[in-house]
Structures are given as structure tokens and as C-alpha cells.
Design an enzyme around this catalytic site. Structure first.
Site, mmCIF file in Angstrom:
data_model
loop_
_atom_site.group_PDB
_atom_site.id
_atom_site.type_symbol
_atom_site.label_atom_id
_atom_site.label_comp_id
_atom_site.label_asym_id
_atom_site.label_seq_id
_atom_site.Cartn_x
_atom_site.Cartn_y
_atom_site.Cartn_z
ATOM 1 N N LYS A 1 -9.903 -22.291 -19.906
ATOM 2 C CA LYS A 1 -11.068 -22.621 -20.241
ATOM 3 C C LYS A 1 -11.877 -21.310 -19.945
ATOM 4 O O LYS A 1 -11.620 -20.669 -19.154
ATOM 5 C CB LYS A 1 -11.647 -24.060 -19.609
ATOM 6 C CG LYS A 1 -13.155 -24.344 -20.013
ATOM 7 C CD LYS A 1 -13.164 -25.918 -19.605
ATOM 8 C CE LYS A 1 -14.786 -26.436 -20.117
ATOM 9 N NZ LYS A 1 -15.140 -25.733 -21.290
ATOM 10 N N ASN B 1 -17.476 -29.634 -31.504
ATOM 11 C CA ASN B 1 -17.729 -29.764 -29.896
ATOM 12 C C ASN B 1 -18.743 -28.794 -29.990
ATOM 13 O O ASN B 1 -19.037 -27.973 -30.400
ATOM 14 C CB ASN B 1 -16.548 -29.456 -29.232
ATOM 15 C CG ASN B 1 -16.585 -27.884 -29.092
ATOM 16 O OD1 ASN B 1 -17.163 -27.094 -28.136
ATOM 17 N ND2 ASN B 1 -15.455 -27.175 -29.717
ATOM 18 N N ILE C 1 -19.691 -27.877 -26.093
ATOM 19 C CA ILE C 1 -19.772 -28.324 -24.455
ATOM 20 C C ILE C 1 -20.476 -27.081 -24.204
ATOM 21 O O ILE C 1 -20.955 -27.233 -23.084
ATOM 22 C CB ILE C 1 -18.081 -27.763 -24.359
ATOM 23 C CG1 ILE C 1 -17.118 -28.337 -25.154
ATOM 24 C CG2 ILE C 1 -18.039 -27.993 -22.712
ATOM 25 C CD1 ILE C 1 -16.962 -30.128 -24.895
ATOM 26 N N CYS D 1 -18.363 -17.666 -29.242
ATOM 27 C CA CYS D 1 -18.447 -19.181 -29.204
ATOM 28 C C CYS D 1 -19.829 -19.330 -29.722
ATOM 29 O O CYS D 1 -21.027 -18.876 -29.782
ATOM 30 C CB CYS D 1 -19.012 -19.233 -27.629
ATOM 31 S SG CYS D 1 -19.532 -21.250 -27.246
ATOM 32 N N ILE E 1 -8.683 -18.076 -35.068
ATOM 33 C CA ILE E 1 -10.211 -17.788 -35.185
ATOM 34 C C ILE E 1 -10.916 -18.995 -34.025
ATOM 35 O O ILE E 1 -10.098 -19.722 -33.578
ATOM 36 C CB ILE E 1 -10.849 -18.404 -36.581
ATOM 37 C CG1 ILE E 1 -10.419 -19.607 -36.820
ATOM 38 C CG2 ILE E 1 -10.406 -17.427 -37.598
ATOM 39 C CD1 ILE E 1 -10.896 -20.210 -38.028
ATOM 40 N N ASN E 2 -12.024 -18.588 -33.663
ATOM 41 C CA ASN E 2 -12.894 -19.480 -32.778
ATOM 42 C C ASN E 2 -13.251 -20.729 -34.016
ATOM 43 O O ASN E 2 -12.924 -20.631 -35.232
ATOM 44 C CB ASN E 2 -13.847 -18.906 -32.313
ATOM 45 C CG ASN E 2 -14.478 -19.761 -30.901
ATOM 46 O OD1 ASN E 2 -14.480 -20.749 -30.864
ATOM 47 N ND2 ASN E 2 -14.641 -18.847 -29.879
ATOM 48 N N THR E 3 -14.243 -21.553 -33.481
ATOM 49 C CA THR E 3 -14.578 -22.576 -34.413
ATOM 50 C C THR E 3 -15.622 -22.455 -35.379
ATOM 51 O O THR E 3 -16.221 -21.138 -35.294
ATOM 52 C CB THR E 3 -15.213 -23.776 -33.538
ATOM 53 O OG1 THR E 3 -16.146 -23.260 -32.576
ATOM 54 C CG2 THR E 3 -14.006 -24.410 -32.369
ATOM 55 N N GLY F 1 -6.318 -25.375 -36.000
ATOM 56 C CA GLY F 1 -5.747 -26.620 -36.524
ATOM 57 C C GLY F 1 -4.153 -26.625 -36.487
ATOM 58 O O GLY F 1 -3.635 -27.301 -37.261
ATOM 59 N N THR G 1 -7.026 -28.374 -30.238
ATOM 60 C CA THR G 1 -7.357 -29.682 -30.547
ATOM 61 C C THR G 1 -6.336 -30.690 -30.569
ATOM 62 O O THR G 1 -6.308 -31.969 -29.906
ATOM 63 C CB THR G 1 -8.102 -29.848 -32.126
ATOM 64 O OG1 THR G 1 -9.344 -28.871 -31.794
ATOM 65 C CG2 THR G 1 -8.583 -31.474 -32.111
#
Lengths: 307, 261
Positions: A48, A72, A74, A133, A194-196, A247, A269
Site C-alpha cells: 500500500k 474507491n 481511500i 492517484c 494503469i492506475n484507476t 482488472g 481488486t
């Protein structure tokens, strides 16, 4: 007897016994999942995010499920550099797999301080630099969206460490290729793609967004085609290895990413859905190689028969 | 914490909104404590995607079984209500901390709102020495009240409230609690589970009467094991404002610890 398959791959100087890594933010600091998963089976573990100071994270609700995915927000909640060294690193050090620390910051010097603070530590085998992020005000995305700033950050980090530097890029850009190229030029050893994706969900009764912060990062099977296309695109533009993420739930997903040009893959995920996903994928990658008579999985990288 | 397959023994409709799902998984049943939960995969496939958390509602370790109370909310809970005997569900558990049990001399009082009955019923089963004590349960209407025979065999005194007055006291369950605490409150220890607004009021009444109170919280959850910090709740942490995880630090918290506003 069956073919002996070599699943090992390299990200710069970092050797992985297999190409399956736990994605940052989706596997905590390993200890949370250790009662359920044999962590030493993994190709590696990406922690993390660790920031210089402890970060409490965003107000709740922080997660919501969406069709074939989740959002998310977070907000990089983590115990900070000192907390990580004291509370989290001793456990990670006890594992036999490479540990890659995901590093986040609000300002350039904060990233530099975190990497300097970790660099002499045993058990830290490399860094994944989070410049993507979508859930924090400062830092994160802004380093990804301006190639000049991205270059400055990565070259500053290159000066303070000789350990592998993997830079995680954002899909939330018009064109990802210019940033990917400058990050390579600045001395990164690999790219994580990739990031989200920025997403939103709304409660029609309250007429408010479900996430307290309005928007969040979309992950899960819903984003796999987007991630795959970006990996494929960037793989043709850079020489350094790519770590595909987005994914990945099955060994077929992982093979798709490898064919598109990923050297390694991350599972995010899917760990929430089934903590056994990574060991299963590793086992099935071996089976696939046997069936397809592939001696080294690294021979598959970028093996897409197209273009 | 174990990940295992549970065998579906059956479902039982308890009203228009509620089902009881009977499962068999001996390793989990024998470990389960009141207030803990399981995180279960509803179905194969990607929609619904994430696991769903459910408190233990009743356990029968001698048979390796336990019950979950399912309130219909969306696709995941609908699919669970339609499970047939013989099907298997993948589950992780027991998770979370569970309710601390009363010290000798403390007299537990249980306050449930709606589906908050789920973990408190199991707690009432375990607190055999507290038989004769009060169990307050509030719901919107008569159709959301069930288990009355089970309560009488447990020996707890069930006091019911409904918002429409179709059964029991007409009003909120916190009205009943307030009236009770105004008379007898010595050595009371309050356990509560239900919607946020109700918990907040129970916490306020407990504080006002200087009574200890354990609240069981729910929230959107991803990993269930403390890794993702998705289920954070605002709490006082070492004297400062911070967050705790419902899945790992909870789901049971001291009412004083939670920031209710």
C-alpha cells in the site's frame, strides 16, 4: 514428464520468480492476507502507498461497487514512513519474495525523503512511484499529467537510489505516451500501467454521490480493456518493461497483458473477491506454458500477432 | 480466519424483506463469536463483484452450522435469498472482533434496529445468565418483526416498537430505551446494532446515563480483512480524530470511540 517451464521475468535488475505481483492498495502490507494466502508463492508484493507522514485518508464512504467493478476513494491512508519501518517492514522482511514499496507524496521532496528513508533498509527491493492517484488533492495526478514535472520527479529519485524504480501512470490523461517516454528518459526501470480511472456513482434517493469525496478510482474487470489498450500502446513507444494492471482476475487476463507487452502483471481488486486469485493464476500460467510448449514465459512478452 | 466452502442447507422466508440462510461450514461455525461476521461470495462471475459481509445470526457448532439473516437490498442479497440446498458458497470468516462479554455484575440490555437484530440475537443466545433481561427491537412495521417464538424460548423479554404502530409501541426503539433508562439503569451494559441514526441516539442515551455501550457498525466493505481501508469509520484514535476499520478494528466499537456527527 512435462516440460519444465521458466516463469521468471526481470524488471530492470529486479528478478521475479514469476510475473504475478500483488497490486498496491489491494493487498495491504501483506500481513492482513497472510492467514489466507502463502505469500511466498507470489512473484512479488507491492505495498500500500507509503507517504512521508501518516495519512488518515478520506472521509467515508470510501468504496462502492459498480457493475463489474468498484470505485474507491481511500486517499492513500497509511502509517507514514516511520510507521511503515516500525510496524510493517519487519513482517515483509520475513518473506522470501521481492517487496516493492509504493511511494506517494504531495510534493517532490516528500517522494525523495521517503525513498531516501527506505533505501538502506533490508527487505525493500524496489519502488513503485505513484504519480497517478486520483483521490488526493495534492500530488498524485499532477505529477503524471505534466511531462516536465514527471521528468523532474523521476530524475530526482534516480539520484537517490539505485534500486529498481517503477513508475505508475494514470489513464486519466489525453495521451499517456509523452509521460511514459519522459519517465523512461529520466531513468525509470519500468512502468506500471494503469492506475484507476476516475469514476462516479450517485444515490438517486439522496441525490448525492455515494462516495464522500464525489468521485473515486474505478477498478476491476470493467477497466481491463482500457488497461490492455494502454499497455499495448505504450509498449510500442518505450523500451523499458511494463507491468500491466487493471482488472486482472484470471490467467487468461494475465496472458492477454503479457501478449500486449507486459513483462509482469499486478492483481488488485481480484484479491478482495478471492484471495486465492494470485496463486491460481501462477499455477495456470504454468499449465498454459506446458500446453502451448512455451519454455520461458518471457518469450510471450509482446507476442501479440498484430500490427 | 479461514477461507472455505459452505454448504447451503436452505433458506427460509421470514417476511417480505428478510430471509434466513442456513449454512454448514464446521470450521467456521466452531470459531464464530457473537458480533463477528463472514465475508461471502454471492455468486460466480463479475456482477455482483465484491463479497458481502453478514454477521453471524445463530450458530450450532455441534452440527457445524450457522445462520445468516439476509435483508433484501439489491442484486447480491436477492441472489442469496434464492440459494437452494446443496449449493456451495465461498466464504471467509470469522472476521472482526465480536462483542466483549459483560463482566459479572453488569446487566446487559440489547437494542436492535431493523436488520440489526442479526448479531444481537446470537449474543442473546450466548448470554444465558442474562435471561429475563430486556431486548428492545424496533422496526418500520409488523412484517419486519419475526423470531418471536425463538425469543420466548430464549427467555429474554422482547419489547417491540414499530414506526407505524402495527405492533408493539408506536414510535422509535430509542423511545423505549429512554423510558427504561429513566427508571432502572444500575449496572446496565448496552449492546446495539442498527441504522446509524438509531445507533447515534443509543450512544447519546448511554453517554447521558454514564452507561457503557457497545455498537456494531456496518458499512461498504471491499477486502473484509483490514487491507484496503475501504470501510473506515471516523473515530477517536489515541485521543485524536482518525479512522478505524469496521472489518478489522470492529465491527464492534465502544460508543464513545465513534465520531457520530
Amino acid at each position: 514428464m512435462g516440460l519444465k517451464v521458466d516463469l521468471s521475468v526481470s524488471l530492470g535488475s529486479l528478478k521475479l520468480r514469476n510475473p504475478v505481483l500483488a497490486a498496491s492498495g489491494c493487498f495491504g502490507f501483506g500481513d492482513e492476507y497472510s492467514p489466507l494466502v502463502d505469500l511466498n508463492l507470489l512473484g512479488g508484493l507491492i505495498t500500500k502507498a507509503v507517504s512521508l507522514n501518516p495519512t488518515p485518508g478520506n472521509p467515508p464512504p470510501r468504496v462502492v461497487e459498480t457493475p463489474c467493478g468498484m470505485l474507491n476513494s481511500i486517499g492513500l491512508a497509511n502509517p507514514g514512513l516511520k510507521g511503515f519501518l516500525r510496524e510493517k517492514l519487519p513482517f515483509l522482511r520475513s518473506l522470501t519474495v521481492p517487496i516493492i514499496v509504493n511511494v506517494a507524496g504531495g510534493r517532490l521532496w516528500e517522494y525523495v525523503e521517503v525513498v531516501k528513508g527506505l533505501d538502506k533498509e533490508d527487505g525493500v527491493d524496489g519502488y513503485e512511484i505513484n504519480i497517478s492517484c486520483p483521490n488526493v488533492e495534492k500530488g498524485g495526478m499532477e505529477f503524471s499529467s505534466d511531462p516536465k514535472i514527471a521528468f523532474k520527479l523521476v530524475s530526482s529519485l534516480r539520484k537517490v537510489t539505485s534500486k529498481p524504480l517503477i513508475v505508475k501512470l494514470s489513464p486519466n490523461l489525453g495521451n499517456i505516451v509523452p509521460v511514459a517516454k519522459v519517465v523512461e528518459e529520466a531513468g525509470a526501470d519500468a512502468l506500471s500501467l494503469i492506475n484507476t480511472l476516475i469514476g462516479m456513482a450517485i444515490d438517486v434517493r439522496t441525490k448525492r454521490p455515494i462516495l464522500a469525496r464525489g468521485t473515486g478510482g474505478l477498478s476491476g474487470p470493467a477497466i481491463k480493456p482500457v488497461a490492455l489498450a494502454l499497455v499495448w500502446k505504450v509498449a510500442q513507444a518505450v523500451e523499458i518493461p511494463i507491468v500491466g494492471v487493471g482488472g486482472i482476475f484470471t490467467s487468461e487476463d494475465a496472458i492477454e497483458f503479457i501478449l500486449a507487452g507486459s513483462t509482469a502483471v499486478q492483481v488488485g481488486t481480484a484479491n478482495f473477491v478471492d484471495p486465492q486469485t494470485m496463486p491460481k493464476i501462477i499455477e495456470e500460467l504454468r499449465d498454459y506454458c506446458v500446453q502451448e510448449k512455451i519454455k520461458r514465459i518471457s518469450d510471450l512478452i509482446g507476442g501479440l500477432e498484430y500490427g | 480466519m479461514i477461507q472455505t466452502k459452505a454448504l447451503v442447507l436452505g433458506t427460509q422466508r421470514l417476511g417480505p424483506l428478510f430471509y434466513r440462510l442456513k449454512l454448514k461450514a464446521p470450521s467456521i461455525s466452531s470459531l464464530a463469536q457473537p458480533g463477528q461476521f463472514v465475508h461471502l461470495k454471492v455468486d460466480e462471475g463479475y456482477d455482483p463483484l465484491l463479497r458481502r459481509p453478514f454477521s453471524f445470526h445463530h450458530t450450532d457448532p455441534s452440527q457445524g452450522c450457522f445462520d445468516l439473516l439476509i435483508k433484501l437490498r439489491g442484486k447480491g442479497t436477492r441472489l442469496l435469498s434464492q440459494k437452494s440446498p446443496g449449493e456451495e458458497l465461498d466464504l471467509i470468516g470469522p472476521l472482526g472482533n465480536g462483542f466483549p462479554l459483560p463482566h459479572s455484575g453488569q446487566s446487559p440490555v440489547l437494542v436492535a434496529g431493523g436488520a440489526g437484530i442479526a448479531p444481537l440475537f446470537m449474543l442473546a443466545e450466548r448470554l444465558t445468565s442474562a435471561r429475563g433481561n430486556l431486548f428492545f427491537w424496533g422496526a418500520k412495521r409488523k412484517e419486519e418483526i419475526f423470531l418471536r417464538d425463538e425469543f420466548s424460548s430464549l427467555g429474554w423479554r422482547l419489547e417491540i416498537s414499530t414506526e407505524d404502530g402495527s405492533i408493539g409501541y408506536r414510535g422509535l426503539v430509542t423511545d423505549l430505551l429512554q423510558a427504561y433508562l429513566s427508571k432502572a439503569k444500575d449496572n446496565c451494559l448496552i449492546y446495539t446494532c442498527g441504522p446509524w441514526g438509531m445507533l447515534k441516539e443509543v450512544a447519546r442515551l448511554s453517554g447521558q446515563n454514564h452507561l457503557p455501550c457497545w455498537v456494531s457498525l456496518e458499512g461498504n466493505m471491499a477486502c473484509g480483512v483490514g487491507a484496503c481501508w475501504g470501510c473506515a469509520v471516523r473515530c477517536k484514535v489515541e485521543g485524536k480524530l482518525g479512522y478505524r476499520r469496521i472489518c478489522k478494528d470492529g465491527p464492534v466499537f465502544s460508543a464513545e470511540e465513534v465520531i457520530w456527527d
